[in-house]
Design an enzyme around this catalytic site. Sequence first.
Site, PDB file in Angstrom:
ATOM      1  N   ASP A 264       4.362 -18.529  -0.694  1.00  0.00           N
ATOM      2  CA  ASP A 264       3.405 -17.736  -1.302  1.00  0.00           C
ATOM      3  C   ASP A 264       3.884 -16.399  -2.194  1.00  0.00           C
ATOM      4  O   ASP A 264       5.115 -16.630  -2.341  1.00  0.00           O
ATOM      5  CB  ASP A 264       2.746 -17.107   0.092  1.00  0.00           C
ATOM      6  CG  ASP A 264       1.195 -16.718  -0.206  1.00  0.00           C
ATOM      7  OD1 ASP A 264       0.783 -16.395  -1.329  1.00  0.00           O
ATOM      8  OD2 ASP A 264       0.431 -16.591   0.966  1.00  0.00           O
ATOM      9  N   GLU A 470      -6.766  -9.510   1.991  1.00  0.00           N
ATOM     10  CA  GLU A 470      -5.312  -9.554   2.569  1.00  0.00           C
ATOM     11  C   GLU A 470      -5.205  -8.171   3.374  1.00  0.00           C
ATOM     12  O   GLU A 470      -5.911  -7.767   4.091  1.00  0.00           O
ATOM     13  CB  GLU A 470      -4.144  -9.954   1.634  1.00  0.00           C
ATOM     14  CG  GLU A 470      -4.371 -11.237   0.892  1.00  0.00           C
ATOM     15  CD  GLU A 470      -3.543 -11.683   0.080  1.00  0.00           C
ATOM     16  OE1 GLU A 470      -2.273 -11.475   0.451  1.00  0.00           O
ATOM     17  OE2 GLU A 470      -3.869 -12.422  -0.749  1.00  0.00           O
TER      18      GLU A 470
END
Length: 593
Positions: A264, A470
């Site tokens: 990521d 997020e």
Amino acid sequence: MEGSNETCVYKNQDAPVEARVKDLLSRMTLPEKIGQMTQIERVVTTHPVITDYFIGSVLNGGGSWPFEDAKTSDWADMIDGYQNAALASRLGIPIIYGIDAVHGNNNVYGATIFPHNIGLGATRDADLIRRIGAATALEVRACGAHWAFAPCVAALRDPRWGRSYESYSEDPDIIFELSSLVSGLQGEPPKEHPNGYPFLAGRNNVVACAKHFVGDGGTDKGINEGNTIVSYEDWNGSKLHSDYFLLTELLKQKLGFKGFVISDWEALERLSEPFGSNYRNCVKISVNAGVDMVMVPFKYEQFIKDLTDLVESGEVTMSRIDDAVERILRVKFVAGLFEHPLTDRSLLGTVGCKEHRELARESVRKSLVLLKNGKNSEKPFLPLDRNAKRILVTGTHADDLGYQCGGWTKAWFGLSGRITIGTTLLDAIKAAVGDKTEVIYEKTPSEETLASVKGFSYAIVAVGETPYAETLGDNSELTIPLNGNDIVTAVAEKIPTLVVLFSGRPMVLEPPVLEKTEALVAAWLPGTEGQGISDVIFGDYDFEGKLPVSWLKRVDQLPLTVDANLYDPLFPLGFGLNYNSGENSKPVLTSPI
């Protein structure tokens, strides 16, 4: 560029993929191999960087555009420029360009924006999600990209998590059914296709990327990038990017995964405290654990230097490097990038086209969950009368396309206002009502309006969450922002009211909201096609949506799990009324599928 097509097996499109991979790998130097393992962000990408460092992949973060409101053709120009730089390198290995197309090609102005996954989870319609994947693939390929970072297959265990809307459901069975998005993005492999081997049907498809491996939806207390506590000891407290068991032994060896694993964003920096310290060791443990490509995304020179040093010192073996590069090349060959590296400009007309917008509208219709219809179940409030003399439309979300789309739309965290091409709820209502119906719109209801309510047949109040993504969306309270509860009750005390709630997760519904409103619809984050809501509330279509997650009463109940002894939600997993729901349609636990 080295050799001719006759002497280079890797350039022969008729040769088997594995033979092409083997031939190309045998020709590559260590810098060329490490370059393939490197993914960089477009803001640090230049043509010399790609050519000189043999960069294997480029991406753009959310909100990173060629320029604001760039058209799809502008994106294609940018990506083709990068590709031509890669093709100019010694071996001419094309880049693979990745983009966060998580509810349509949502970074690109004018693209069709579909409902976020939590809304699609309410549809329970695997074929619909497959069709969304196919439409998204066309719009992604039209901009020159080859790879969508989707779908998110997290099982949502706690709505306090800032990525809740990226999950289809709390139920793994529902998520499994709706991972049909992959078949839409990549195409449907033939029955004889080997399990775990990459597949792409053709130039109208894109490489999919199931994320995030593994357990991210179960993070304790809904804290993003937190700790998932499960019944396998090795998982607890272990950073996934350094977990050899999960990445190599389980995913690659036991499950037979032959694609590649990508890290990521800046994930390696998170492997040590403080953030970014001891970077060389972070590279070492992640690559040795089984990460094949690293989403660097900015400090590519440091990453390349450190990984080169690790190989030369023997701390990362050449066989591990070769395994990673083999996997990356395999996907590039399967995706046809060596034969068709540049954008197919004939696809430009698919972006935001009528067919795709109709599909998004259908998706919105099927995603709506009717939570309440009438204070008295014998007197349903919906559908609304489209020929009413005068109606009030109010609330922070009634005429805000950015709020309607949510995070991961144009920018990473989302935006407010007319951020792209689309139809707000207010637009849709005005188009749906009769010629003689007067629509009064106020973003927040004025005292004057609330003092003279006798002329209104009903009110539609749209409230909900402001956009986030997020960690920015982690929320320990889950109350409706922007005085949403107060707006609803102020109107509902005076006028019969339908509440349309735009949110990426269940919110705490205060007792006055539940008691004083006539009807309540969970609309999730529906995207650009607001007509899907008007289609249903005025009765052209019935409600079909079923809750993909349990709806909490209070935050102190969390996490709510269906199989718990004390399961006491406000509305259970699978709940959803329709126009045929009789007076016995109280919340009951229904089958989740």
